[in-house]
Design a protein around this motif. Structure first.
Motif: not given
Length: 62
Positions: A7-10, A27-30, A46-51
């Motif tokens: 999910x893109x927070x912006x 741009x977060x390491x796997x 800050x920019x994304x939420x990953x579920x």
């Protein structure tokens, strides 16, 4: 952890994608994404939420 909801927070836009795609987009390491989801069930920046969507699959299968 085959399908992740990113999910893109912006914008609030959410997309389902593989771990490698999520890492490239955010741009977060796997490895960091995997570790965070394993420990906290979510990976946030800050920019994304990953579920991980596998938990939802388990609920729907019940």
């Amino acid at each position: 952890m085959n399908n992740l909801l990113v999910i893109d927070n912006a914008t609030g836009e959410g997309r389902i994608m593989a771990l490698a795609e999520a890492a490239a987009l955010t741009h977060i390491e796997a490895e960091d994404i995997e570790r965070s989801i394993a420990q906290l069930r979510v990976c946030q920046s800050i920019d994304f939420v990953i579920l991980d969507t596998e938990a939802a699959d388990d609920i729907l299968a019940s």
